[in-house]
Design a protein around this motif. Structure first.
Motif, PDB file in Angstrom:
ATOM      1  N   PHE A 269       0.811  -1.149   0.238  1.00 29.78           N
ATOM      2  CA  PHE A 269      -0.202   0.200   0.180  1.00 29.78           C
ATOM      3  C   PHE A 269       0.805   1.107   0.396  1.00 29.78           C
ATOM      4  O   PHE A 269       2.032   1.001   0.995  1.00 29.78           O
ATOM      5  CB  PHE A 269      -0.992  -0.021   1.226  1.00 29.78           C
ATOM      6  CG  PHE A 269      -1.978   1.424   1.207  1.00 29.78           C
ATOM      7  CD1 PHE A 269      -3.149   1.285   1.017  1.00 29.78           C
ATOM      8  CD2 PHE A 269      -1.499   1.942   1.825  1.00 29.78           C
ATOM      9  CE1 PHE A 269      -3.953   2.012   0.592  1.00 29.78           C
ATOM     10  CE2 PHE A 269      -2.524   3.269   1.980  1.00 29.78           C
ATOM     11  CZ  PHE A 269      -3.686   3.655   1.431  1.00 29.78           C
ATOM     12  N   VAL A 270       0.526   2.413  -0.725  1.00 30.96           N
ATOM     13  CA  VAL A 270       1.336   3.408  -0.918  1.00 30.96           C
ATOM     14  C   VAL A 270       0.942   4.143  -0.974  1.00 30.96           C
ATOM     15  O   VAL A 270      -1.256   4.153  -1.584  1.00 30.96           O
ATOM     16  CB  VAL A 270       1.984   3.434  -2.518  1.00 30.96           C
ATOM     17  CG1 VAL A 270       3.069   2.145  -2.431  1.00 30.96           C
ATOM     18  CG2 VAL A 270       1.515   3.387  -3.498  1.00 30.96           C
ATOM     19  N   ILE A 271       1.117   5.372  -0.325  1.00 33.18           N
ATOM     20  CA  ILE A 271       0.288   7.434  -0.600  1.00 33.18           C
ATOM     21  C   ILE A 271       1.004   7.535  -1.695  1.00 33.18           C
ATOM     22  O   ILE A 271       1.427   7.585  -1.791  1.00 33.18           O
ATOM     23  CB  ILE A 271       0.091   7.566   1.044  1.00 33.18           C
ATOM     24  CG1 ILE A 271      -0.244   7.676   1.439  1.00 33.18           C
ATOM     25  CG2 ILE A 271      -0.507   9.797   0.533  1.00 33.18           C
ATOM     26  CD1 ILE A 271       0.039   8.342   2.953  1.00 33.18           C
ATOM     27  N   PRO A 272      -0.170   7.662  -2.773  1.00 35.38           N
ATOM     28  CA  PRO A 272       0.418   8.327  -3.808  1.00 35.38           C
ATOM     29  C   PRO A 272       0.569   9.610  -3.936  1.00 35.38           C
ATOM     30  O   PRO A 272       0.781  10.150  -3.288  1.00 35.38           O
ATOM     31  CB  PRO A 272      -0.973   8.653  -4.701  1.00 35.38           C
ATOM     32  CG  PRO A 272      -2.122   7.752  -4.242  1.00 35.38           C
ATOM     33  CD  PRO A 272      -1.755   7.866  -3.122  1.00 35.38           C
ATOM     34  N   GLU A 273       2.267   9.488  -4.450  1.00 37.91           N
ATOM     35  CA  GLU A 273       2.849  10.690  -4.952  1.00 37.91           C
ATOM     36  C   GLU A 273       2.245  12.343  -4.633  1.00 37.91           C
ATOM     37  O   GLU A 273       2.513  13.209  -4.043  1.00 37.91           O
ATOM     38  CB  GLU A 273       3.881  11.099  -5.794  1.00 37.91           C
ATOM     39  CG  GLU A 273       4.747  10.179  -5.416  1.00 37.91           C
ATOM     40  CD  GLU A 273       5.592   9.528  -6.994  1.00 37.91           C
ATOM     41  OE1 GLU A 273       5.286  10.816  -8.116  1.00 37.91           O
ATOM     42  OE2 GLU A 273       5.972   8.590  -7.247  1.00 37.91           O
ATOM     43  N   GLU A 274       0.797  12.265  -5.128  1.00 34.73           N
ATOM     44  CA  GLU A 274      -0.305  13.533  -5.366  1.00 34.73           C
ATOM     45  C   GLU A 274      -0.231  13.611  -4.264  1.00 34.73           C
ATOM     46  O   GLU A 274      -1.655  14.584  -3.520  1.00 34.73           O
ATOM     47  CB  GLU A 274      -0.787  13.360  -6.197  1.00 34.73           C
ATOM     48  CG  GLU A 274      -0.533  13.074  -7.642  1.00 34.73           C
ATOM     49  CD  GLU A 274      -0.218  11.757  -8.511  1.00 34.73           C
ATOM     50  OE1 GLU A 274       0.091  11.034  -9.224  1.00 34.73           O
ATOM     51  OE2 GLU A 274      -0.108  11.324  -6.832  1.00 34.73           O
ATOM     52  N   GLY A 275      -0.989  12.412  -3.526  1.00 33.30           N
ATOM     53  CA  GLY A 275      -0.804  12.574  -2.054  1.00 33.30           C
ATOM     54  C   GLY A 275      -2.605  12.156  -2.048  1.00 33.30           C
ATOM     55  O   GLY A 275      -2.888  11.307  -2.590  1.00 33.30           O
ATOM     56  N   GLY A 276      -2.737  11.045  -0.371  1.00 36.64           N
ATOM     57  CA  GLY A 276      -4.188  10.727  -0.192  1.00 36.64           C
ATOM     58  C   GLY A 276      -4.945  10.972   0.822  1.00 36.64           C
ATOM     59  O   GLY A 276      -4.919  12.191   0.751  1.00 36.64           O
ATOM     60  N   LEU A 277      -5.984   9.968   1.083  1.00 37.74           N
ATOM     61  CA  LEU A 277      -6.959  10.754   1.717  1.00 37.74           C
ATOM     62  C   LEU A 277      -7.514   9.941   2.639  1.00 37.74           C
ATOM     63  O   LEU A 277      -6.834   9.020   3.092  1.00 37.74           O
ATOM     64  CB  LEU A 277      -8.944  10.401   0.989  1.00 37.74           C
ATOM     65  CG  LEU A 277      -8.460  10.824  -0.510  1.00 37.74           C
ATOM     66  CD1 LEU A 277     -10.019  10.673  -1.226  1.00 37.74           C
ATOM     67  CD2 LEU A 277      -8.887  12.369  -0.339  1.00 37.74           C
ATOM     68  N   LEU A 278      -7.750  11.357   3.787  1.00 39.80           N
ATOM     69  CA  LEU A 278      -7.605  10.828   5.216  1.00 39.80           C
ATOM     70  C   LEU A 278      -9.661   9.622   5.379  1.00 39.80           C
ATOM     71  O   LEU A 278     -10.326  11.425   5.408  1.00 39.80           O
ATOM     72  CB  LEU A 278      -7.234  11.637   6.157  1.00 39.80           C
ATOM     73  CG  LEU A 278      -7.444  10.983   7.551  1.00 39.80           C
ATOM     74  CD1 LEU A 278      -6.839   9.755   8.085  1.00 39.80           C
ATOM     75  CD2 LEU A 278      -6.823  12.254   8.313  1.00 39.80           C
ATOM     76  N   TYR A 279     -10.228   9.186   6.360  1.00 40.46           N
ATOM     77  CA  TYR A 279     -11.042   9.296   5.897  1.00 40.46           C
ATOM     78  C   TYR A 279     -11.508   9.109   7.689  1.00 40.46           C
ATOM     79  O   TYR A 279     -10.523   8.289   8.637  1.00 40.46           O
ATOM     80  CB  TYR A 279     -12.422   8.167   5.042  1.00 40.46           C
ATOM     81  CG  TYR A 279     -12.021   6.949   5.473  1.00 40.46           C
ATOM     82  CD1 TYR A 279     -12.444   6.169   6.145  1.00 40.46           C
ATOM     83  CD2 TYR A 279     -11.107   6.735   4.568  1.00 40.46           C
ATOM     84  CE1 TYR A 279     -12.323   4.672   6.432  1.00 40.46           C
ATOM     85  CE2 TYR A 279     -10.549   5.160   4.685  1.00 40.46           C
ATOM     86  CZ  TYR A 279     -11.149   4.438   5.379  1.00 40.46           C
ATOM     87  OH  TYR A 279     -10.751   3.084   5.524  1.00 40.46           O
ATOM     88  N   SER A 280     -12.242   9.133   8.817  1.00 45.18           N
ATOM     89  CA  SER A 280     -13.081   8.849   9.788  1.00 45.18           C
ATOM     90  C   SER A 280     -14.452   8.211   9.978  1.00 45.18           C
ATOM     91  O   SER A 280     -15.161   8.700   9.093  1.00 45.18           O
ATOM     92  CB  SER A 280     -12.744   9.821  10.694  1.00 45.18           C
ATOM     93  OG  SER A 280     -11.352   9.880  10.816  1.00 45.18           O
ATOM     94  N   ASP A 281     -14.458   7.108  10.813  1.00 51.73           N
ATOM     95  CA  ASP A 281     -15.505   6.436  10.995  1.00 51.73           C
ATOM     96  C   ASP A 281     -15.882   6.788  12.380  1.00 51.73           C
ATOM     97  O   ASP A 281     -14.913   7.216  12.952  1.00 51.73           O
ATOM     98  CB  ASP A 281     -16.472   5.930  11.426  1.00 51.73           C
ATOM     99  CG  ASP A 281     -16.386   4.969   9.080  1.00 51.73           C
ATOM    100  OD1 ASP A 281     -16.281   5.731   8.752  1.00 51.73           O
ATOM    101  OD2 ASP A 281     -15.541   3.565   9.283  1.00 51.73           O
ATOM    102  N   VAL A 282     -16.613   8.033  12.385  1.00 52.22           N
ATOM    103  CA  VAL A 282     -17.129   9.097  13.882  1.00 52.22           C
ATOM    104  C   VAL A 282     -17.990   7.898  14.621  1.00 52.22           C
ATOM    105  O   VAL A 282     -19.630   7.971  14.441  1.00 52.22           O
ATOM    106  CB  VAL A 282     -17.430  10.226  13.057  1.00 52.22           C
ATOM    107  CG1 VAL A 282     -16.103  10.704  13.021  1.00 52.22           C
ATOM    108  CG2 VAL A 282     -18.926  10.772  12.869  1.00 52.22           C
TER     109      VAL A 282
END
Length: 378
Positions: A269-282
């Motif tokens: 798994f990699v965070i893309p060089e352009e950036g990744g997304l963070l999500y949370s279940d709350v």
């Protein structure tokens, strides 16, 4: 989160001896949402009724909570998708009626929608002293002060690849467009995930993008689909396709890949060089008749670092609680190895490369969804 994240976690938890029926689970859907009978709106004053996603907890937390607090926990795994969950509860909430739940755990963007519609109660901060253990590095732009919702767990949307099938390492969204992988790339049916990564690939920020600003991302995805680069838009099918080599690479969720890589080191798994997304279940308390105090007791309990570490060890996602890493490291054996997982404990540099897809109004959501559907064919 969606039901797409179930299958890898199911295999991992079964390997730990954790069954689908965890602790004090009870069957059934949101019974109060269909009856219109509000007689049980408050439930028992000494119980907490929780809706969560399937296979999102260890086997000990529910019974231990009951023993230590004396509160009965009715823990139900009945959130399988944010939209279908909302469609079930919205009629009662709109009518000012209870949904017979004291705590629910939607994904952050859905919780924002519920808050803005007046369907949530403020959290009683004075009853949640363990909130002091929250990791300050966890981004909560949807509710920075934690007045309405607090994270259950977080994850990263990025790229997974099969090193054996791809024949090389992959590090960017643009790698997914390499003609060498034509017909062997998977993308997700979740609009926010796929469009969010495409936005980052074209230099747009998902935290502030407008529908018009998203046009280059939609164009990029359309071109990839028309050229046959994308084999499928998938939900819970992607882990098996990745493991088999049907997909050389695909968009993926970090917890799934953390579990898969335990069995197959070629899955990465990699965070893309352009950036990744963070999500949370709350975790949030629905309006109209909830047991606020017992809901707060549950939140407070799972924010104890020892309890949070136990949950994190079972599900392999990012715990919002500081100190979990140290607890895991002290457990020894295979569990201690989890303390070194960059997917469970991303460093500040990794966190700085993550963005949160902004909350959308219902109108904007419809426009994004309709445009995305033209690409996926759904």
């Amino acid at each position: 989160m969606t039901s797409a994240r179930l299958f890898p976690r199911r295999r991992f938890l079964q390997g730990l001896g954790v069954a689908a029926g965890v602790g004090a689970l009870t069957p059934g859907l949101l019974a109060g949402c269909s009856s219109g009978d509000d007689s049980s709106a408050g439930g028992s004053p000494n119980e907490v009724r929780i809706s969560n996603w399937p296979l999102y907890i260890d086997r000990d937390t529910v019974p231990d909570f009951e023993r230590q607090t004396g509160i009965r926990a009715v823990y139900t795994e009945d959130i399988d998708d944010n939209r279908t969950f909302y469609e079930r509860v919205e009629p009662n909430l709109a009518a000012g009626k209870s949904i017979d739940r004291d705590l629910v755990t939607p994904t952050n963007w859905m919780a924002v929608r519920m808050r803005d519609a007046g369907y949530l109660q403020r959290l009683p901060a004075e009853l949640i002293p363990n909130a002091k253990h929250l990791n300050p590095d966890i981004q909560m732009p949807w509710d920075p002060a934690g007045e309405w919702m607090l994270p259950w767990t977080s994850g990263i949307t990025g790229i997974a690849y099969n090193r054996d099938a791809a024949g090389r390492d992959i590090g960017s969204f643009r790698d997914l467009l390499d003609p060498a992988f034509r017909g062997r790339i998977g993308m997700l049916t979740e609009m926010r995930d796929t469009v969010g990564l495409a936005l980052l690939a074209v230099g747009r920020d998902p935290q502030s993008v407008s529908f018009d600003d998203a046009a280059p991302a939609f164009d990029l995805l359309t071109q990839a689909k028309e050229q046959g680069q994308i084999a499928e838009f998938t939900g819970n099918e992607y882990p098996d396709k990745l493991a088999s080599g049907r997909f050389a690479a695909c968009m993926a969720w970090s917890g799934d890949v953390a579990q898969m890589s335990l069995e197959n080191p070629a899955i990465r798994f990699v965070i893309p060089e352009e950036g990744g997304l963070l999500y949370s279940d709350v975790m949030c308390i629905p309006a109209f008749g909830a047991n606020t105090a017992t809901a707060a007791a549950w939140i407070n309990y799972v924010y104890d670092p020892v309890v949070a570490a136990r949950i994190a060890a079972a599900i392999n996602y990012i715990s919002p609680v500081a100190g979990v890493r140290e607890v895991l490291a002290g457990m020894g054996g295979e569990t201690a190895r989890l303390a070194d997982s960059p997917l469970m404990f991303p460093d500040p540099a990794a966190l700085s490369r993550l963005r949160v897809f902004r909350a959308l109004s219902e109108g904007d959501e419809a426009r994004f969804d309709q445009r995305f559907a033209l690409i996926t064919g759904e």
